[in-house]
Design a protein around this motif. Structure first.
Motif, PDB file in Angstrom:
ATOM      1  N   UNK A  18     -45.446  86.365  73.097  1.00  0.00           N
ATOM      2  CA  UNK A  18     -45.945  85.273  73.929  1.00  0.00           C
ATOM      3  C   UNK A  18     -45.303  85.274  75.313  1.00  0.00           C
ATOM      4  N   UNK A  19     -44.005  85.497  75.364  1.00  0.00           N
ATOM      5  CA  UNK A  19     -43.312  85.487  76.656  1.00  0.00           C
ATOM      6  C   UNK A  19     -43.772  86.643  77.544  1.00  0.00           C
ATOM      7  N   UNK A  20     -44.071  87.779  76.926  1.00  0.00           N
ATOM      8  CA  UNK A  20     -44.581  88.925  77.692  1.00  0.00           C
ATOM      9  C   UNK A  20     -45.917  88.577  78.331  1.00  0.00           C
ATOM     10  N   UNK A  21     -46.812  87.976  77.546  1.00  0.00           N
ATOM     11  CA  UNK A  21     -48.118  87.575  78.080  1.00  0.00           C
ATOM     12  C   UNK A  21     -47.941  86.518  79.167  1.00  0.00           C
ATOM     13  N   UNK A  22     -47.021  85.575  78.978  1.00  0.00           N
ATOM     14  CA  UNK A  22     -46.768  84.542  79.995  1.00  0.00           C
ATOM     15  C   UNK A  22     -46.291  85.174  81.294  1.00  0.00           C
ATOM     16  N   UNK A  23     -45.414  86.165  81.203  1.00  0.00           N
ATOM     17  CA  UNK A  23     -44.926  86.841  82.410  1.00  0.00           C
ATOM     18  C   UNK A  23     -46.064  87.554  83.137  1.00  0.00           C
ATOM     19  N   UNK A  24     -46.945  88.202  82.376  1.00  0.00           N
ATOM     20  CA  UNK A  24     -48.086  88.889  82.979  1.00  0.00           C
ATOM     21  C   UNK A  24     -49.012  87.891  83.672  1.00  0.00           C
ATOM     22  N   UNK A  25     -49.255  86.758  83.030  1.00  0.00           N
ATOM     23  CA  UNK A  25     -50.114  85.740  83.626  1.00  0.00           C
ATOM     24  C   UNK A  25     -49.479  85.164  84.893  1.00  0.00           C
ATOM     25  N   UNK A 188     -49.925  97.053  69.798  1.00  0.00           N
ATOM     26  CA  UNK A 188     -49.997  98.346  70.467  1.00  0.00           C
ATOM     27  C   UNK A 188     -48.945  98.514  71.548  1.00  0.00           C
ATOM     28  N   UNK A 189     -49.314  99.241  72.596  1.00  0.00           N
ATOM     29  CA  UNK A 189     -48.374  99.519  73.684  1.00  0.00           C
ATOM     30  C   UNK A 189     -48.320  98.354  74.665  1.00  0.00           C
ATOM     31  N   UNK A 190     -47.309  98.369  75.528  1.00  0.00           N
ATOM     32  CA  UNK A 190     -47.198  97.359  76.570  1.00  0.00           C
ATOM     33  C   UNK A 190     -48.409  97.422  77.495  1.00  0.00           C
ATOM     34  N   UNK A 191     -48.892  98.625  77.780  1.00  0.00           N
ATOM     35  CA  UNK A 191     -50.069  98.749  78.642  1.00  0.00           C
ATOM     36  C   UNK A 191     -51.294  98.109  78.010  1.00  0.00           C
ATOM     37  N   UNK A 192     -51.417  98.219  76.705  1.00  0.00           N
ATOM     38  CA  UNK A 192     -52.544  97.576  76.020  1.00  0.00           C
ATOM     39  C   UNK A 192     -52.433  96.056  76.094  1.00  0.00           C
ATOM     40  N   UNK A 193     -51.209  95.555  75.973  1.00  0.00           N
ATOM     41  CA  UNK A 193     -51.002  94.114  76.113  1.00  0.00           C
ATOM     42  C   UNK A 193     -51.344  93.666  77.529  1.00  0.00           C
ATOM     43  N   UNK A 194     -50.917  94.437  78.516  1.00  0.00           N
ATOM     44  CA  UNK A 194     -51.237  94.097  79.910  1.00  0.00           C
ATOM     45  C   UNK A 194     -52.737  94.111  80.159  1.00  0.00           C
ATOM     46  N   UNK A 195     -53.413  95.074  79.573  1.00  0.00           N
ATOM     47  CA  UNK A 195     -54.868  95.167  79.740  1.00  0.00           C
ATOM     48  C   UNK A 195     -55.558  93.955  79.119  1.00  0.00           C
ATOM     49  N   UNK A 199     -57.752  91.004  81.058  1.00  0.00           N
ATOM     50  CA  UNK A 199     -59.091  90.562  80.645  1.00  0.00           C
ATOM     51  C   UNK A 199     -59.135  89.047  80.469  1.00  0.00           C
ATOM     52  N   UNK A 200     -58.060  88.501  79.895  1.00  0.00           N
ATOM     53  CA  UNK A 200     -57.960  87.054  79.749  1.00  0.00           C
ATOM     54  C   UNK A 200     -57.974  86.388  81.123  1.00  0.00           C
ATOM     55  N   UNK A 201     -57.228  86.946  82.057  1.00  0.00           N
ATOM     56  CA  UNK A 201     -57.167  86.378  83.400  1.00  0.00           C
ATOM     57  C   UNK A 201     -58.543  86.377  84.067  1.00  0.00           C
ATOM     58  N   UNK A 202     -59.293  87.435  83.867  1.00  0.00           N
ATOM     59  CA  UNK A 202     -60.650  87.489  84.420  1.00  0.00           C
ATOM     60  C   UNK A 202     -61.500  86.356  83.861  1.00  0.00           C
ATOM     61  N   UNK A 203     -61.331  86.085  82.586  1.00  0.00           N
ATOM     62  CA  UNK A 203     -62.077  84.988  81.962  1.00  0.00           C
ATOM     63  C   UNK A 203     -61.652  83.649  82.549  1.00  0.00           C
TER      64      UNK A 203
END
Length: 211
Positions: A18-25, A188-195, A199-203
């Motif tokens: 969750x924290x990784x996704x939050x940082x990306x967002x 999966x990989x960190x790159x897959x999580x970033x991808x 996609x979520x951000x686009x939505x």
């Protein structure tokens, strides 16, 4: 109050990412309201409310949960409440009103300008008691349990039994997915999580009103 911002509830099991996704967002432009940070701040003994709450917690759990400077020793608190389900319920009942008030104030401030506001909340599922705000979108971050156990042991130094207790204390994946609009998997990989996050951000930023 009418808001021109989108409010996203971001949850997920411990060590799911969750924290990784939050940082990306955040990097993409989201404003984060960190539920864990709010929970820490409400027990700051330098504030009147925090000092009173710390005293109540010490009465519940015993004074050895206090560090030398009067703050809560989070490691001792965690070890005690996560090994006793009834004590955990009482502890959460003490904290919940103060946390809800603090988080609500932070969300209101963050929503004063347009954009995407993400409330990072550790415990959000179909079993969660009603909250005083409504999300436009709920996202849960999930990963296989064996991977989460390994992350807790290798990354945070938890013993196997303690890692399993932490996962159990945060509820079931199926209960989080049941209320989620989007599921981001981090097996999966960190790159897959970033991808997936991109996609979520686009939505979230698509040229359309919140649902």
């Amino acid at each position: 109050m009418h808001h021109t911002s989108i409010l996203v509830g971001l949850t997920g099991g411990i060590a799911a990412g969750k924290s990784t996704v939050a940082r990306e967002l955040t990097a993409l432009g989201a404003r984060i309201v960190d539920g864990d940070a709010a929970a820490r701040d409400v027990v700051d003994p330098r504030t009147p409310g925090g000092a009173a709450l710390v005293r109540s917690i010490a009465e519940l759990l015993d004074t050895d949960v206090l560090a030398a400077d009067g703050t809560l020793d989070r490691a001792v608190v965690s070890a005690r409440v996560f090994s006793d389900a009834d004590l955990l319920r009482q502890y959460n009942a003490l904290l919940r009103p103060a946390i809800l008030s603090e988080v609500g104030a932070r969300i209101e401030r963050a929503r004063r300008t347009p954009g995407v506001v993400v409330h990072e909340i550790p415990l959000l599922s179909r079993t969660t008691a009603p909250l005083p705000w409504t999300y436009d979108l709920i996202v849960t971050v999930e990963a296989a349990e064996d991977l989460r156990l390994r992350r807790l042991q290798d990354g945070r130094g938890y013993a196997p039994a303690e890692a399993e207790r932490r996962i159990r204390a945060q509820g079931e994946e199926v209960d989080r997915i049941a209320i989620a609009d989007v599921v981001v998997r981090t097996d999966g990989t960190l790159e897959e999580t970033r991808s997936a996050t991109a996609s979520l951000w686009e939505r979230l930023t698509a040229d359309r009103p919140p649902r």
